[in-house]
Design a protein around this motif. Structure first.
Motif, PDB file in Angstrom:
ATOM      1  N   SER A  55      19.974  26.914-115.080  1.00 36.93           N
ATOM      2  CA  SER A  55      20.569  25.604-115.337  1.00 36.93           C
ATOM      3  C   SER A  55      19.517  24.611-115.804  1.00 36.93           C
ATOM      4  CB  SER A  55      21.238  25.074-114.068  1.00 36.93           C
ATOM      5  OG  SER A  55      20.261  24.793-113.072  1.00 36.93           O
ATOM      6  N   GLY A  56      18.260  24.841-115.388  1.00 38.52           N
ATOM      7  CA  GLY A  56      17.160  24.004-115.840  1.00 38.52           C
ATOM      8  C   GLY A  56      16.914  22.760-115.023  1.00 38.52           C
ATOM      9  N   ASP A  57      17.665  22.547-113.954  1.00 39.82           N
ATOM     10  CA  ASP A  57      17.510  21.303-113.197  1.00 39.82           C
ATOM     11  C   ASP A  57      17.266  21.542-111.711  1.00 39.82           C
ATOM     12  OD1 ASP A  57      19.969  22.288-112.517  1.00 39.82           O
ATOM     13  OD2 ASP A  57      21.062  20.407-112.797  1.00 39.82           O
ATOM     14  N   LYS A  58      16.743  22.714-111.360  1.00 38.00           N
ATOM     15  CA  LYS A  58      16.552  23.048-109.950  1.00 38.00           C
ATOM     16  C   LYS A  58      15.104  23.465-109.688  1.00 38.00           C
ATOM     17  CE  LYS A  58      21.307  24.411-108.904  1.00 38.00           C
ATOM     18  NZ  LYS A  58      21.846  23.596-109.981  1.00 38.00           N
ATOM     19  N   PRO A  59      14.672  23.377-108.426  1.00 32.58           N
ATOM     20  CA  PRO A  59      13.342  23.897-108.089  1.00 32.58           C
ATOM     21  C   PRO A  59      13.249  25.383-108.420  1.00 32.58           C
ATOM     22  CG  PRO A  59      14.268  22.620-106.276  1.00 32.58           C
ATOM     23  CD  PRO A  59      15.377  22.815-107.264  1.00 32.58           C
ATOM     24  N   ILE A  60      12.026  25.854-108.562  1.00 32.72           N
ATOM     25  CA  ILE A  60      11.787  27.240-108.951  1.00 32.72           C
ATOM     26  C   ILE A  60      11.111  27.987-107.802  1.00 32.72           C
ATOM     27  CG2 ILE A  60      10.675  28.785-110.601  1.00 32.72           C
ATOM     28  CD1 ILE A  60      12.855  27.060-111.828  1.00 32.72           C
ATOM     29  N   GLY A  61      11.685  29.125-107.444  1.00 31.90           N
ATOM     30  CA  GLY A  61      11.068  30.012-106.475  1.00 31.90           C
ATOM     31  C   GLY A  61      10.380  31.163-107.192  1.00 31.90           C
ATOM     32  N   VAL A  62       9.231  31.556-106.703  1.00 31.24           N
ATOM     33  CA  VAL A  62       8.469  32.647-107.312  1.00 31.24           C
ATOM     34  C   VAL A  62       8.176  33.699-106.247  1.00 31.24           C
ATOM     35  CG1 VAL A  62       6.302  33.313-108.423  1.00 31.24           C
ATOM     36  CG2 VAL A  62       7.408  31.152-109.045  1.00 31.24           C
ATOM     37  N   ILE A  63       8.501  34.942-106.559  1.00 29.11           N
ATOM     38  CA  ILE A  63       8.104  36.069-105.720  1.00 29.11           C
ATOM     39  C   ILE A  63       7.193  36.968-106.539  1.00 29.11           C
ATOM     40  CG2 ILE A  63       8.832  38.151-104.497  1.00 29.11           C
ATOM     41  CD1 ILE A  63      11.423  36.791-103.774  1.00 29.11           C
ATOM     42  N   THR A  64       5.980  37.160-106.056  1.00 26.30           N
ATOM     43  CA  THR A  64       5.088  38.159-106.632  1.00 26.30           C
ATOM     44  C   THR A  64       4.944  39.278-105.610  1.00 26.30           C
ATOM     45  OG1 THR A  64       3.075  37.153-105.732  1.00 26.30           O
ATOM     46  CG2 THR A  64       3.823  36.385-107.887  1.00 26.30           C
ATOM     47  N   ARG A  65       4.869  40.501-106.095  1.00 27.89           N
ATOM     48  CA  ARG A  65       4.782  41.638-105.173  1.00 27.89           C
ATOM     49  C   ARG A  65       3.862  42.695-105.767  1.00 27.89           C
ATOM     50  NH1 ARG A  65       5.801  47.427-104.824  1.00 27.89           N
ATOM     51  NH2 ARG A  65       6.216  47.881-102.630  1.00 27.89           N
ATOM     52  N   GLU A  66       2.982  43.243-104.919  1.00 26.57           N
ATOM     53  CA  GLU A  66       2.011  44.219-105.392  1.00 26.57           C
ATOM     54  C   GLU A  66       1.864  45.364-104.398  1.00 26.57           C
ATOM     55  OE1 GLU A  66       0.710  41.003-104.569  1.00 26.57           O
ATOM     56  OE2 GLU A  66       1.372  40.160-106.488  1.00 26.57           O
ATOM     57  N   THR A  67       1.728  46.568-104.923  1.00 23.79           N
ATOM     58  CA  THR A  67       1.214  47.693-104.151  1.00 23.79           C
ATOM     59  C   THR A  67      -0.236  47.868-104.571  1.00 23.79           C
ATOM     60  OG1 THR A  67       3.349  48.818-103.994  1.00 23.79           O
ATOM     61  CG2 THR A  67       1.382  50.157-103.664  1.00 23.79           C
ATOM     62  N   LEU A  68      -1.140  47.718-103.622  1.00 20.39           N
ATOM     63  CA  LEU A  68      -2.559  47.705-103.949  1.00 20.39           C
ATOM     64  C   LEU A  68      -3.106  49.113-104.136  1.00 20.39           C
ATOM     65  CD1 LEU A  68      -3.742  44.974-101.427  1.00 20.39           C
ATOM     66  CD2 LEU A  68      -3.098  44.692-103.820  1.00 20.39           C
ATOM     67  N   ASN A  69      -4.068  49.212-105.024  1.00 22.24           N
ATOM     68  CA  ASN A  69      -4.804  50.453-105.224  1.00 22.24           C
ATOM     69  C   ASN A  69      -5.699  50.672-104.005  1.00 22.24           C
ATOM     70  OD1 ASN A  69      -6.636  52.456-105.995  1.00 22.24           O
ATOM     71  ND2 ASN A  69      -6.640  51.792-108.140  1.00 22.24           N
ATOM     72  N   PRO A  70      -5.523  51.774-103.266  1.00 26.55           N
ATOM     73  CA  PRO A  70      -6.321  51.986-102.045  1.00 26.55           C
ATOM     74  C   PRO A  70      -7.824  51.914-102.278  1.00 26.55           C
ATOM     75  CG  PRO A  70      -4.542  53.584-102.169  1.00 26.55           C
ATOM     76  CD  PRO A  70      -4.558  52.861-103.490  1.00 26.55           C
ATOM     77  N   LEU A  71      -8.267  52.271-103.467  1.00 27.14           N
ATOM     78  CA  LEU A  71      -9.695  52.253-103.765  1.00 27.14           C
ATOM     79  C   LEU A  71     -10.211  50.843-104.043  1.00 27.14           C
ATOM     80  CD1 LEU A  71      -9.939  55.405-106.079  1.00 27.14           C
ATOM     81  CD2 LEU A  71     -10.395  55.242-103.620  1.00 27.14           C
ATOM     82  N   ARG A  72      -9.289  49.871-104.123  1.00 32.13           N
ATOM     83  CA  ARG A  72      -9.687  48.500-104.469  1.00 32.13           C
ATOM     84  C   ARG A  72      -9.363  47.504-103.351  1.00 32.13           C
ATOM     85  NH1 ARG A  72     -11.651  51.352-107.710  1.00 32.13           N
ATOM     86  NH2 ARG A  72     -11.502  51.288-109.996  1.00 32.13           N
ATOM     87  N   LEU A  73      -8.991  48.008-102.175  1.00 36.75           N
ATOM     88  CA  LEU A  73      -8.532  47.117-101.110  1.00 36.75           C
ATOM     89  C   LEU A  73      -9.585  46.096-100.703  1.00 36.75           C
ATOM     90  CD1 LEU A  73      -6.565  49.482 -98.682  1.00 36.75           C
ATOM     91  CD2 LEU A  73      -5.645  47.739-100.213  1.00 36.75           C
ATOM     92  N   ILE A  74     -10.808  46.534-100.461  1.00 34.15           N
ATOM     93  CA  ILE A  74     -11.852  45.619 -99.990  1.00 34.15           C
ATOM     94  C   ILE A  74     -12.132  44.551-101.035  1.00 34.15           C
ATOM     95  CG2 ILE A  74     -14.271  45.442 -99.324  1.00 34.15           C
ATOM     96  CD1 ILE A  74     -14.037  48.203 -98.072  1.00 34.15           C
ATOM     97  N   ASP A  75     -12.220  44.967-102.285  1.00 35.31           N
ATOM     98  CA  ASP A  75     -12.489  44.014-103.359  1.00 35.31           C
ATOM     99  C   ASP A  75     -11.360  42.994-103.467  1.00 35.31           C
ATOM    100  OD1 ASP A  75     -13.960  42.971-105.521  1.00 35.31           O
ATOM    101  OD2 ASP A  75     -12.715  44.065-106.954  1.00 35.31           O
ATOM    102  N   PHE A  76     -10.113  43.457-103.373  1.00 34.03           N
ATOM    103  CA  PHE A  76      -8.970  42.540-103.453  1.00 34.03           C
ATOM    104  C   PHE A  76      -9.006  41.514-102.326  1.00 34.03           C
ATOM    105  CE2 PHE A  76      -4.761  41.452-101.812  1.00 34.03           C
ATOM    106  CZ  PHE A  76      -4.190  40.843-102.915  1.00 34.03           C
ATOM    107  N   TRP A  77      -9.149  41.975-101.086  1.00 35.28           N
ATOM    108  CA  TRP A  77      -9.067  41.067 -99.950  1.00 35.28           C
ATOM    109  C   TRP A  77     -10.249  40.109 -99.878  1.00 35.28           C
ATOM    110  CZ3 TRP A  77      -4.899  39.766 -97.559  1.00 35.28           C
ATOM    111  CH2 TRP A  77      -3.812  40.648 -97.546  1.00 35.28           C
ATOM    112  N   ARG A  78     -11.357  40.453-100.505  1.00 35.29           N
ATOM    113  CA  ARG A  78     -12.481  39.513-100.564  1.00 35.29           C
ATOM    114  C   ARG A  78     -12.121  38.276-101.377  1.00 35.29           C
ATOM    115  NH1 ARG A  78     -16.799  40.041-103.081  1.00 35.29           N
ATOM    116  NH2 ARG A  78     -16.331  41.861-104.385  1.00 35.29           N
ATOM    117  N   HIS A  79     -11.166  38.421-102.295  1.00 40.81           N
ATOM    118  CA  HIS A  79     -10.809  37.311-103.174  1.00 40.81           C
ATOM    119  C   HIS A  79      -9.564  36.553-102.708  1.00 40.81           C
ATOM    120  CE1 HIS A  79     -13.494  39.655-105.792  1.00 40.81           C
ATOM    121  NE2 HIS A  79     -13.711  38.506-106.407  1.00 40.81           N
ATOM    122  N   VAL A  80      -8.927  36.997-101.637  1.00 38.32           N
ATOM    123  CA  VAL A  80      -7.725  36.327-101.148  1.00 38.32           C
ATOM    124  C   VAL A  80      -7.983  34.873-100.748  1.00 38.32           C
ATOM    125  CG1 VAL A  80      -6.099  36.277 -99.213  1.00 38.32           C
ATOM    126  CG2 VAL A  80      -6.400  38.363-100.543  1.00 38.32           C
TER     127      VAL A  80
END
Length: 235
Positions: free
Chosen positions: A129-154
């Motif tokens: 409609s163009g006249d309402k607040p916007i909700g955003v859902i982002t969702r990720e399955t993390l690469n197990p080999l990148r978990l530490i690197d990802f969480w360091r940037h949270v």
């Protein structure tokens, strides 16, 4: 069961999407067990196309620490009638209201979706409609080999959204700690989201690192119009 005023805004539409947050003062262990035990009851609900039982993060939500007082239910229904009937008759859904101290309920209209959630595309995009607040859902399955690197940037990502203009609510949600993560945020307008996406250097840096370092095995980005927001009891 608490008497909840449920929006009729979907009454003449097809697919409907709801996101419920339930906060518990007591019954916290019970709520934790429902992350697994509730599935049998939910799968019996007529018209329920897709759902996810979700834990939440502590504080603002972008945290390694879980919030054991708050849980969320994302549900997608064939129709508003199916949703109303299920919430009126399902023992599982009634128990969420009976045992929680407060609820925050969002009625959502999908207006953009990209990617997959557990291999599925659950949301049917509708005309905004163009006249309402916007909700955003982002969702990720993390690469197990990148978990530490990802969480360091949270913490960097968390600080960026805390400082963003135009965001009214945000909370980290997820199916499995550390590995399957999601966020939900509510913005005053699509323009506020664009400003955050293109002006925030911290956010741009995170997006760039996401691609370069291949943090995600699966990811999804969704925008919704927020048709209604209810907080109960009203405070």
């Amino acid at each position: 069961m608490h008497h909840i005023k449920i929006s009729d805004i979907f009454s003449k539409m097809g697919q409907v999407v709801y996101l419920h947050f339930f906060r518990y003062n007591q019954h916290r262990f019970w709520a934790f067990t429902q992350m697994q035990r509730a599935h049998a009851g939910l799968q019996d609900c007529k018209g329920l196309q897709f759902y996810k039982m979700l834990g939440t993060g502590a504080g603002a939500g972008f945290s390694l620490r879980p919030d054991f007082s708050t849980y969320a239910l994302l549900s997608v229904w064939d129709s508003e009638d199916d949703k109303k009937q299920a919430f009126a008759s399902s023992p599982v859904l009634q128990a969420f209201f009976d045992r929680s101290a407060t609820q925050r309920i969002y009625a959502l209209r999908p207006i953009h979706t990209h990617g997959k959630w557990s291999g599925q595309s659950p949301f049917v995009v509708q005309k905004p409609s163009g006249d309402k607040p916007i909700g955003v859902i982002t969702r990720e399955t993390l690469n197990p080999l990148r978990l530490i690197d990802f969480w360091r940037h949270v913490p960097q990502a968390s600080q960026a959204i805390k400082e963003a203009k135009g965001v009214g609510f945000f909370k980290g949600i997820g199916e499995w700690p550390f590995v399957q993560q999601a966020t939900f945020s509510v913005w005053e307008s699509a323009e506020a989201i664009r400003t955050f996406a293109y002006v925030s250097q911290a956010h741009a840096s995170i997006v760039k690192k996401t691609r370069e370092r291949k943090w995600y095995k699966e990811d999804m980005f969704n925008r919704f119009e927020v048709l209604s927001e209810e907080k109960t009891p009203l405070v």
